[in-house]
Design a protein around this motif. Structure first.
Motif, PDB file in Angstrom:
ATOM      1  N   HIS A 249       0.841  -1.193   0.000  1.00 49.61           N
ATOM      2  CA  HIS A 249       0.000   0.000   0.000  1.00 49.61           C
ATOM      3  C   HIS A 249       0.875   1.241   0.000  1.00 49.61           C
ATOM      4  N   GLU A 250       0.295   2.336  -0.392  1.00 50.86           N
ATOM      5  CA  GLU A 250       1.003   3.611  -0.345  1.00 50.86           C
ATOM      6  C   GLU A 250       0.895   4.187   1.054  1.00 50.86           C
ATOM      7  N   LYS A 251       1.955   4.792   1.512  1.00 51.76           N
ATOM      8  CA  LYS A 251       1.936   5.455   2.810  1.00 51.76           C
ATOM      9  C   LYS A 251       1.676   6.935   2.610  1.00 51.76           C
ATOM     10  N   SER A 252       1.374   7.602   3.687  1.00 51.05           N
ATOM     11  CA  SER A 252       1.175   9.037   3.640  1.00 51.05           C
ATOM     12  C   SER A 252       2.480   9.717   3.249  1.00 51.05           C
ATOM     13  N   ARG A 253       2.445  10.480   2.168  1.00 51.36           N
ATOM     14  CA  ARG A 253       3.653  11.178   1.726  1.00 51.36           C
ATOM     15  C   ARG A 253       4.064  12.248   2.727  1.00 51.36           C
ATOM     16  N   LEU A 254       3.087  12.847   3.396  1.00 53.20           N
ATOM     17  CA  LEU A 254       3.409  13.866   4.396  1.00 53.20           C
ATOM     18  C   LEU A 254       4.244  13.262   5.513  1.00 53.20           C
ATOM     19  N   ILE A 255       3.813  12.132   6.046  1.00 54.01           N
ATOM     20  CA  ILE A 255       4.562  11.476   7.125  1.00 54.01           C
ATOM     21  C   ILE A 255       5.943  11.064   6.620  1.00 54.01           C
ATOM     22  N   GLU A 256       6.019  10.506   5.423  1.00 54.11           N
ATOM     23  CA  GLU A 256       7.309  10.091   4.869  1.00 54.11           C
ATOM     24  C   GLU A 256       8.248  11.282   4.703  1.00 54.11           C
ATOM     25  N   ASP A 257       7.714  12.419   4.234  1.00 52.42           N
ATOM     26  CA  ASP A 257       8.551  13.615   4.078  1.00 52.42           C
ATOM     27  C   ASP A 257       9.071  14.110   5.422  1.00 52.42           C
ATOM     28  N   LEU A 258       8.227  14.064   6.455  1.00 50.97           N
ATOM     29  CA  LEU A 258       8.660  14.484   7.788  1.00 50.97           C
ATOM     30  C   LEU A 258       9.739  13.548   8.336  1.00 50.97           C
ATOM     31  N   ILE A 259       9.547  12.248   8.139  1.00 54.62           N
ATOM     32  CA  ILE A 259      10.549  11.270   8.598  1.00 54.62           C
ATOM     33  C   ILE A 259      11.871  11.490   7.866  1.00 54.62           C
ATOM     34  N   ASP A 260      11.801  11.655   6.547  1.00 55.54           N
ATOM     35  CA  ASP A 260      13.017  11.864   5.762  1.00 55.54           C
ATOM     36  C   ASP A 260      13.748  13.141   6.170  1.00 55.54           C
ATOM     37  N   ALA A 261      12.990  14.197   6.468  1.00 61.12           N
ATOM     38  CA  ALA A 261      13.596  15.468   6.858  1.00 61.12           C
ATOM     39  C   ALA A 261      14.352  15.365   8.182  1.00 61.12           C
ATOM     40  N   GLY A 262      13.878  14.512   9.084  1.00 59.25           N
ATOM     41  CA  GLY A 262      14.529  14.390  10.385  1.00 59.25           C
ATOM     42  C   GLY A 262      15.514  13.247  10.492  1.00 59.25           C
ATOM     43  N   ALA A 263      15.619  12.415   9.462  1.00 53.89           N
ATOM     44  CA  ALA A 263      16.431  11.196   9.532  1.00 53.89           C
ATOM     45  C   ALA A 263      17.879  11.448   9.937  1.00 53.89           C
ATOM     46  N   LYS A 264      18.428  12.585   9.536  1.00 57.98           N
ATOM     47  CA  LYS A 264      19.837  12.867   9.867  1.00 57.98           C
ATOM     48  C   LYS A 264      20.051  13.028  11.372  1.00 57.98           C
ATOM     49  N   ASN A 265      18.975  13.279  12.127  1.00 54.95           N
ATOM     50  CA  ASN A 265      19.072  13.439  13.578  1.00 54.95           C
ATOM     51  C   ASN A 265      18.575  12.207  14.332  1.00 54.95           C
ATOM     52  N   SER A 266      18.511  11.080  13.642  1.00 56.98           N
ATOM     53  CA  SER A 266      18.083   9.857  14.310  1.00 56.98           C
ATOM     54  C   SER A 266      19.097   9.448  15.375  1.00 56.98           C
ATOM     55  N   ALA A 267      18.587   8.905  16.454  1.00 51.89           N
ATOM     56  CA  ALA A 267      19.444   8.444  17.552  1.00 51.89           C
ATOM     57  C   ALA A 267      18.743   7.289  18.248  1.00 51.89           C
ATOM     58  N   THR A 268      19.462   6.603  19.098  1.00 54.67           N
ATOM     59  CA  THR A 268      18.839   5.547  19.897  1.00 54.67           C
ATOM     60  C   THR A 268      17.819   6.172  20.837  1.00 54.67           C
ATOM     61  N   VAL A 269      16.686   5.513  20.992  1.00 52.84           N
ATOM     62  CA  VAL A 269      15.660   6.007  21.907  1.00 52.84           C
ATOM     63  C   VAL A 269      16.185   5.841  23.329  1.00 52.84           C
ATOM     64  N   LYS A 270      16.355   6.958  24.029  1.00 53.85           N
ATOM     65  CA  LYS A 270      16.813   6.922  25.419  1.00 53.85           C
ATOM     66  C   LYS A 270      15.653   6.654  26.359  1.00 53.85           C
ATOM     67  N   ASP A 271      14.484   7.212  26.014  1.00 51.26           N
ATOM     68  CA  ASP A 271      13.296   7.034  26.847  1.00 51.26           C
ATOM     69  C   ASP A 271      12.068   7.335  26.008  1.00 51.26           C
ATOM     70  N   ALA A 272      10.991   6.643  26.277  1.00 58.14           N
ATOM     71  CA  ALA A 272       9.707   6.898  25.624  1.00 58.14           C
ATOM     72  C   ALA A 272       8.630   6.766  26.689  1.00 58.14           C
ATOM     73  N   ARG A 273       7.783   7.759  26.782  1.00 57.80           N
ATOM     74  CA  ARG A 273       6.712   7.763  27.783  1.00 57.80           C
ATOM     75  C   ARG A 273       5.384   8.045  27.106  1.00 57.80           C
ATOM     76  N   VAL A 274       4.391   7.220  27.414  1.00 58.40           N
ATOM     77  CA  VAL A 274       3.041   7.428  26.900  1.00 58.40           C
ATOM     78  C   VAL A 274       2.152   7.753  28.080  1.00 58.40           C
ATOM     79  N   GLY A 275       1.634   8.971  28.089  1.00 57.36           N
ATOM     80  CA  GLY A 275       0.747   9.397  29.158  1.00 57.36           C
ATOM     81  C   GLY A 275      -0.676   9.532  28.655  1.00 57.36           C
ATOM     82  N   ILE A 276      -1.557   9.946  29.517  1.00 55.58           N
ATOM     83  CA  ILE A 276      -2.960  10.097  29.163  1.00 55.58           C
ATOM     84  C   ILE A 276      -3.150  11.180  28.100  1.00 55.58           C
ATOM     85  N   SER A 277      -2.407  12.285  28.186  1.00 52.58           N
ATOM     86  CA  SER A 277      -2.561  13.386  27.235  1.00 52.58           C
ATOM     87  C   SER A 277      -1.392  13.555  26.280  1.00 52.58           C
ATOM     88  N   TRP A 278      -0.196  13.264  26.736  1.00 57.19           N
ATOM     89  CA  TRP A 278       0.998  13.519  25.942  1.00 57.19           C
ATOM     90  C   TRP A 278       1.885  12.293  25.849  1.00 57.19           C
TER      91      TRP A 278
END
Length: 155
Positions: free
Chosen positions: A30-59
């Motif tokens: 299937h085709e993916k959202s081009r908007l999301i792909e463009d955002l991912i590609d734009a930030g790819a140079k700053n990719s790093a290992t995930v140090k922490d990820a938190r999922v809260g009720i609002s944020w």
């Protein structure tokens, strides 16, 4: 200016598909959202290992090279959530986690959006500003659209 329509797959098409296909040039189911792909590609140079990820009720927050925030959609609960790699997200890179933004699982999509945000470098001369004031100044005389969910001002 004419924009090409974004194509969103149905949930049944996304189950079990490998999100890496399009990135490496193989044909995807299937085709993916081009908007999301463009955002991912734009930030790819700053990719790093995930140090922490938190999922809260609002944020939702992801800390990689930078810290990224996104609105939490869905209900993050331990039982019945079925979020991929929950409890082991620090084994991924922010680029890998950003692919979750394509998910029909809303908690995964929130993690993906926060991961994308974590790959965007803050301005070098950044200071604390009121976003509403900046939008009013820069958008004066223009039609401005804001997409997202924002809490009302407290106090």
């Amino acid at each position: 200016m004419k924009l090409a329509p974004l194509v969103y797959p149905s949930p049944s098409e996304t189950i079990g598909c490998d999100v890496r296909y399009k990135r490496y040039g193989k044909k995807s189911k299937h085709e993916k959202s081009r908007l999301i792909e463009d955002l991912i590609d734009a930030g790819a140079k700053n990719s790093a290992t995930v140090k922490d990820a938190r999922v809260g009720i609002s944020w939702t927050a992801v800390h990689g090279k930078y810290c990224g925030l996104a609105k939490t959609y869905g209900v993050p609960v331990k039982h019945g959530n079925y979020t991929r790699n929950m409890g082991h997200l620090n084994r991924l890179t922010t680029l890998e986690l950003a692919e979750y933004a394509h998910s029909w699982n809303l908690v995964e999509a929130s993690l993906g959006c926060a991961a994308i945000s974590s790959m965007i470098a803050p301005p070098a001369n950044s200071t604390d500003i009121n976003a509403q004031t900046m939008i009013m100044e820069k958008g004066a005389g223009a039609n401005v659209v804001i997409v997202g969910a924002f809490p009302s001002r407290i106090g």
